[in-house]
Design a protein around this motif. Sequence first.
Motif, PDB file in Angstrom:
ATOM      1  N   ALA A 152       0.817  -1.219   0.000  1.00 33.44           N
ATOM      2  CA  ALA A 152       0.000   0.000   0.000  1.00 33.44           C
ATOM      3  C   ALA A 152       0.844   1.260   0.000  1.00 33.44           C
ATOM      4  O   ALA A 152       0.426   2.298  -0.526  1.00 33.44           O
ATOM      5  CB  ALA A 152      -0.943  -0.009   1.206  1.00 33.44           C
ATOM      6  N   SER A 153       2.043   1.182   0.570  1.00 32.51           N
ATOM      7  CA  SER A 153       2.895   2.381   0.628  1.00 32.51           C
ATOM      8  C   SER A 153       3.387   2.803  -0.746  1.00 32.51           C
ATOM      9  O   SER A 153       3.881   3.925  -0.921  1.00 32.51           O
ATOM     10  CB  SER A 153       4.093   2.135   1.553  1.00 32.51           C
ATOM     11  N   SER A 154       3.242   1.913  -1.752  1.00 30.95           N
ATOM     12  CA  SER A 154       3.672   2.260  -3.119  1.00 30.95           C
ATOM     13  C   SER A 154       2.634   3.109  -3.849  1.00 30.95           C
ATOM     14  O   SER A 154       2.918   3.645  -4.927  1.00 30.95           O
ATOM     15  CB  SER A 154       3.933   0.980  -3.923  1.00 30.95           C
ATOM     16  N   LEU A 155       1.438   3.240  -3.276  1.00 30.17           N
ATOM     17  CA  LEU A 155       0.380   4.012  -3.907  1.00 30.17           C
ATOM     18  C   LEU A 155       0.511   5.501  -3.598  1.00 30.17           C
ATOM     19  O   LEU A 155       0.960   5.889  -2.519  1.00 30.17           O
ATOM     20  CB  LEU A 155      -0.993   3.529  -3.422  1.00 30.17           C
ATOM     21  N   HIS A 156       0.082   6.315  -4.554  1.00 30.35           N
ATOM     22  CA  HIS A 156       0.034   7.761  -4.350  1.00 30.35           C
ATOM     23  C   HIS A 156      -1.261   8.136  -3.627  1.00 30.35           C
ATOM     24  O   HIS A 156      -2.285   7.462  -3.763  1.00 30.35           O
ATOM     25  CB  HIS A 156       0.063   8.496  -5.695  1.00 30.35           C
ATOM     26  N   GLU A 157      -1.228   9.222  -2.885  1.00 27.53           N
ATOM     27  CA  GLU A 157      -2.449   9.797  -2.322  1.00 27.53           C
ATOM     28  C   GLU A 157      -3.080  10.692  -3.376  1.00 27.53           C
ATOM     29  O   GLU A 157      -2.618  11.799  -3.616  1.00 27.53           O
ATOM     30  CB  GLU A 157      -2.147  10.610  -1.059  1.00 27.53           C
ATOM     31  N   THR A 158      -4.128  10.215  -4.023  1.00 25.90           N
ATOM     32  CA  THR A 158      -4.746  11.006  -5.092  1.00 25.90           C
ATOM     33  C   THR A 158      -5.474  12.227  -4.536  1.00 25.90           C
ATOM     34  O   THR A 158      -5.602  13.241  -5.215  1.00 25.90           O
ATOM     35  CB  THR A 158      -5.732  10.135  -5.906  1.00 25.90           C
ATOM     36  N   ILE A 159      -5.975  12.116  -3.308  1.00 25.99           N
ATOM     37  CA  ILE A 159      -6.523  13.270  -2.583  1.00 25.99           C
ATOM     38  C   ILE A 159      -5.878  13.247  -1.199  1.00 25.99           C
ATOM     39  O   ILE A 159      -6.286  12.466  -0.339  1.00 25.99           O
ATOM     40  CB  ILE A 159      -8.060  13.210  -2.459  1.00 25.99           C
TER      41      ILE A 159
END
Length: 369
Positions: A152-159
């Motif tokens: 999950a840490s590889s994902l960007h925060e889209t908002i």
Amino acid sequence: MATISPEIFQEVLSAYAWGEGTLSYNSYGEGHINNTYLVTVNGKTVTRYILQRINTDIFTDPKSLMENICGVTSYLRDLISKRGGDVSRETMSIVPTKTGSSYYTDSTGGAWRVYNFVENTICLQQCRNTEDFYTSARAFGQFQKNLADYDASSLHETIPNFHNTPDRLRKFKEALKADVLHRAADISDDIAFVLDHEADCSYMTDLLAAGKLPLRVTHNDTKLNNILLDADTNDALCIIDLDTVMPGLAANDYGDSIRFGANHSAEDEPDLSKVNFSLELFEAYTKGFLEVAGNALTPLEIETLPWGAKLMTLECGMRFLTDYLEGDHYFAIHRPGQNLDRARTQFKLVRDMEACWSEMNNIVSKYSK
């Protein structure tokens, strides 16, 4: 978002290899964020696609957003394929541009993407019965289970800070202090309700910060209308609308479903006597969710599921009340006071949850065995 000219639309269509046949398109669906179209290619066979212009006012970094979606859907395709599932129906599939990109940027800066259309499916806007809510629980439980080992840490925060409840409280306090429209004096009870729950707001984020809860891949919009159901069997097939897939807490996804679905009233119901938290629906959802995802969650994640329901509901109410104080600029309103009514329905649900807190915890315990 700006109006789309015919010239831009043709530019976008030209960026994709649709195959041989006559092309037609029309608006599609009931979404309010992105512009969505159904593109039909009439050739030897009929092939359909979903074309969307991404709302870059909300999703300001389409590159990061599409990296999230491509990463998650690619992972799901591999997993579904290995277990012998139907990759074309059980996850969304991005169609690349002619140059191989996951999205297309038009000459005005608009960002577009194309998905394969999943045929013979239905999408419900609201539950027809308890069984629909149970089905949605199993679908989002499966989504959580499928992605349990995804980093999950590889994902960007889209908002950024989308479900950061302490940050939502901070923004509420700023709006209250500014009181630009002098509305605070008339809503003292609502303000007091939020401030009385200040200590609750950091409960889950403190557990995350202490390393007691794991970071998960979360959908962050776990409503029934983001599930495609098989039109013949009513079985859940595919989770859609992955724009808000981000790192987060499993209890947030579970809790947002409870907030949205475990009652029978409209979100803006002005008569609070009609707003009642349903333990029956809560139990149906909890049963379905834990039947599928239970083994993928830690004991503390399961134990804190009721907190997810309470905090997602409280947070949503704070967001509505913040917007009311600031002048209703984020959530669209169709009548004066609508955001205030929306906030009050959420706060009523929180009160109901607190009144049956032990029952909620007993239900979670019952299905975690």
